[in-house]
Design a protein around this motif. Structure first.
Motif, PDB file in Angstrom:
ATOM      1  N   GLU A 118      40.939 -29.843 -38.539  1.00 30.99           N
ATOM      2  CA  GLU A 118      40.564 -31.239 -38.361  1.00 30.99           C
ATOM      3  C   GLU A 118      39.699 -31.650 -39.543  1.00 30.99           C
ATOM      4  O   GLU A 118      38.550 -31.228 -39.661  1.00 30.99           O
ATOM      5  CB  GLU A 118      39.809 -31.457 -37.053  1.00 30.99           C
ATOM      6  CG  GLU A 118      39.445 -32.929 -36.825  1.00 30.99           C
ATOM      7  CD  GLU A 118      38.766 -33.171 -35.495  1.00 30.99           C
ATOM      8  OE1 GLU A 118      38.519 -34.340 -35.166  1.00 30.99           O
ATOM      9  OE2 GLU A 118      38.468 -32.186 -34.787  1.00 30.99           O
ATOM     10  N   GLY A 119      40.259 -32.454 -40.429  1.00 27.97           N
ATOM     11  CA  GLY A 119      39.524 -32.825 -41.628  1.00 27.97           C
ATOM     12  C   GLY A 119      39.217 -31.598 -42.463  1.00 27.97           C
ATOM     13  O   GLY A 119      40.128 -30.867 -42.864  1.00 27.97           O
ATOM     14  N   ASP A 120      37.942 -31.344 -42.725  1.00 25.96           N
ATOM     15  CA  ASP A 120      37.513 -30.174 -43.499  1.00 25.96           C
ATOM     16  C   ASP A 120      37.059 -29.022 -42.605  1.00 25.96           C
ATOM     17  O   ASP A 120      36.445 -28.067 -43.094  1.00 25.96           O
ATOM     18  CB  ASP A 120      36.364 -30.559 -44.437  1.00 25.96           C
ATOM     19  CG  ASP A 120      36.805 -31.561 -45.494  1.00 25.96           C
ATOM     20  OD1 ASP A 120      37.980 -31.502 -45.891  1.00 25.96           O
ATOM     21  OD2 ASP A 120      35.977 -32.403 -45.894  1.00 25.96           O
ATOM     22  N   GLU A 121      37.345 -29.107 -41.312  1.00 27.00           N
ATOM     23  CA  GLU A 121      36.919 -28.066 -40.375  1.00 27.00           C
ATOM     24  C   GLU A 121      38.117 -27.221 -39.954  1.00 27.00           C
ATOM     25  O   GLU A 121      39.146 -27.744 -39.523  1.00 27.00           O
ATOM     26  CB  GLU A 121      36.267 -28.698 -39.148  1.00 27.00           C
ATOM     27  CG  GLU A 121      35.688 -27.685 -38.172  1.00 27.00           C
ATOM     28  CD  GLU A 121      34.882 -28.345 -37.072  1.00 27.00           C
ATOM     29  OE1 GLU A 121      33.730 -28.735 -37.342  1.00 27.00           O
ATOM     30  OE2 GLU A 121      35.408 -28.499 -35.953  1.00 27.00           O
ATOM     31  N   TYR A 122      37.952 -25.899 -40.083  1.00 23.61           N
ATOM     32  CA  TYR A 122      39.006 -24.944 -39.733  1.00 23.61           C
ATOM     33  C   TYR A 122      38.581 -24.198 -38.472  1.00 23.61           C
ATOM     34  O   TYR A 122      37.466 -23.671 -38.407  1.00 23.61           O
ATOM     35  CB  TYR A 122      39.229 -23.954 -40.875  1.00 23.61           C
ATOM     36  CG  TYR A 122      39.582 -24.614 -42.188  1.00 23.61           C
ATOM     37  CD1 TYR A 122      40.907 -24.806 -42.567  1.00 23.61           C
ATOM     38  CD2 TYR A 122      38.568 -25.064 -43.048  1.00 23.61           C
ATOM     39  CE1 TYR A 122      41.222 -25.429 -43.771  1.00 23.61           C
ATOM     40  CE2 TYR A 122      38.883 -25.676 -44.250  1.00 23.61           C
ATOM     41  CZ  TYR A 122      40.215 -25.856 -44.604  1.00 23.61           C
ATOM     42  OH  TYR A 122      40.515 -26.469 -45.794  1.00 23.61           O
ATOM     43  N   ARG A 123      39.466 -24.137 -37.477  1.00 22.81           N
ATOM     44  CA  ARG A 123      39.121 -23.503 -36.207  1.00 22.81           C
ATOM     45  C   ARG A 123      40.112 -22.387 -35.883  1.00 22.81           C
ATOM     46  O   ARG A 123      41.299 -22.489 -36.176  1.00 22.81           O
ATOM     47  CB  ARG A 123      39.145 -24.537 -35.078  1.00 22.81           C
ATOM     48  CG  ARG A 123      38.194 -25.707 -35.294  1.00 22.81           C
ATOM     49  CD  ARG A 123      38.440 -26.802 -34.293  1.00 22.81           C
ATOM     50  NE  ARG A 123      37.656 -28.003 -34.581  1.00 22.81           N
ATOM     51  CZ  ARG A 123      37.993 -29.221 -34.198  1.00 22.81           C
ATOM     52  NH1 ARG A 123      39.097 -29.412 -33.491  1.00 22.81           N
ATOM     53  NH2 ARG A 123      37.236 -30.258 -34.509  1.00 22.81           N
ATOM     54  N   GLY A 124      39.583 -21.351 -35.259  1.00 23.24           N
ATOM     55  CA  GLY A 124      40.447 -20.240 -34.889  1.00 23.24           C
ATOM     56  C   GLY A 124      39.675 -19.162 -34.174  1.00 23.24           C
ATOM     57  O   GLY A 124      38.570 -19.397 -33.659  1.00 23.24           O
ATOM     58  N   VAL A 125      40.256 -17.960 -34.137  1.00 27.18           N
ATOM     59  CA  VAL A 125      39.630 -16.831 -33.455  1.00 27.18           C
ATOM     60  C   VAL A 125      39.647 -15.607 -34.369  1.00 27.18           C
ATOM     61  O   VAL A 125      40.502 -15.484 -35.251  1.00 27.18           O
ATOM     62  CB  VAL A 125      40.339 -16.486 -32.128  1.00 27.18           C
ATOM     63  CG1 VAL A 125      40.248 -17.639 -31.149  1.00 27.18           C
ATOM     64  CG2 VAL A 125      41.793 -16.116 -32.370  1.00 27.18           C
ATOM     65  N   VAL A 126      38.682 -14.720 -34.151  1.00 24.63           N
ATOM     66  CA  VAL A 126      38.629 -13.426 -34.823  1.00 24.63           C
ATOM     67  C   VAL A 126      38.489 -12.371 -33.738  1.00 24.63           C
ATOM     68  O   VAL A 126      37.607 -12.461 -32.878  1.00 24.63           O
ATOM     69  CB  VAL A 126      37.452 -13.341 -35.812  1.00 24.63           C
ATOM     70  CG1 VAL A 126      37.368 -11.940 -36.401  1.00 24.63           C
ATOM     71  CG2 VAL A 126      37.599 -14.375 -36.920  1.00 24.63           C
TER      72      VAL A 126
END
Length: 236
Positions: free
Chosen positions: A39-47
């Motif tokens: 979203e825009g300059d934000e990266y989301r996920g899991v580790v």
């Protein structure tokens, strides 16, 4: 704690900078990481991290605090929370690129903060783990991303932009169009099965010594529970 790592890639600095600051492009090379949306300059996920029979999954986000194209220096802020509420992780990652012959030397400084079960491992173990994971990351970069024979993926949103250009004029009222002008969430469809980072396998003996008592305790508890269930069945 602060961790420092260095590596080299066999491409000119401008090419290396373009690749290493493209999070979506390099995400598949990050061990245990699965990028899920942008979203825009934000990266989301899991580790995902595994220690013996215990697997922790950190769900979080990462954003660039700064990117200096002139000096090839980037600062990335990442933070995540264990999905079972058993700990948090945050890191400020500073990468500096410098020319090195025909290639590029990359130095990475990570200011890491951990709480929960993973925090039980000391700096020495985590430094060893980070160095080995970085080696895996660089090997993947050279084989899949920096390899000249590997096809370069199209720019993100290229197909969507083409379809939008060919679409008929919008009939949405101007006010509604203004409301939709902000960043949109783009889902990343993963085509790979992301395996958790196995700390026992990665760090070897140092971690094994730390988790051996825990594994033994879990084994004993499992045996006691089985015996209790058998007794209940016999009594019934």
């Amino acid at each position: 704690m602060e961790l420092t790592n260095e590596f080299k890639v066999p491409v000119p600095i401008d090419d290396a900078w373009a690749v290493l600051t493209d999070v979506e492009r390099i995400a598949p090379c990050m061990p245990g990481a699965d990028l899920q949306e942008i979203e825009g300059d934000e990266y989301r996920g899991v580790v995902k991290v595994k220690v013996g029979p215990i697997t922790a999954q950190y769900k979080g986000k990462a954003t660039f605090e700064s990117k200096d194209d002139a000096v090839h220096r980037a600062v990335l802020k990442a933070e995540g929370r264990d999905t079972r509420g058993q700990g948090n992780a945050s890191a400020t990652i500073t990468a500096l690129l410098q020319p090195d012959g025909d290639g590029t030397a990359v130095s990475i400084t990570t200011d890491l903060h951990l709480t929960g079960k993973v925090a039980q491992f000391g700096r020495g173990v985590l430094a060893d783990v980070s160095a080995k994971l970085l080696t895996q990351f660089v090997d993947c970069l050279e084989a899949d991303v920096l390899n000249p024979s590997h096809p370069t993926p199209p720019p993100a949103g290229g197909q969507a932009e083409a379809e939008e250009t060919a679409a008929p004029p919008s009939t949405v009222p101007p006010a509604a169009q203004a409301d939709q002008s902000g960043p949109t969430v783009r889902r990343i469809e993963s085509t790979r099965d992301v395996a958790p980072v196995d700390l026992l396998e990665t760090a070897g003996a140092p971690v094994a010594k730390r988790v051996a008592p825990l594994v033994a305790l879990l084994f004993v508890l499992g045996m006691l529970l089985r015996r209790r269930r058998r007794r209940r069945r016999r009594a019934a």
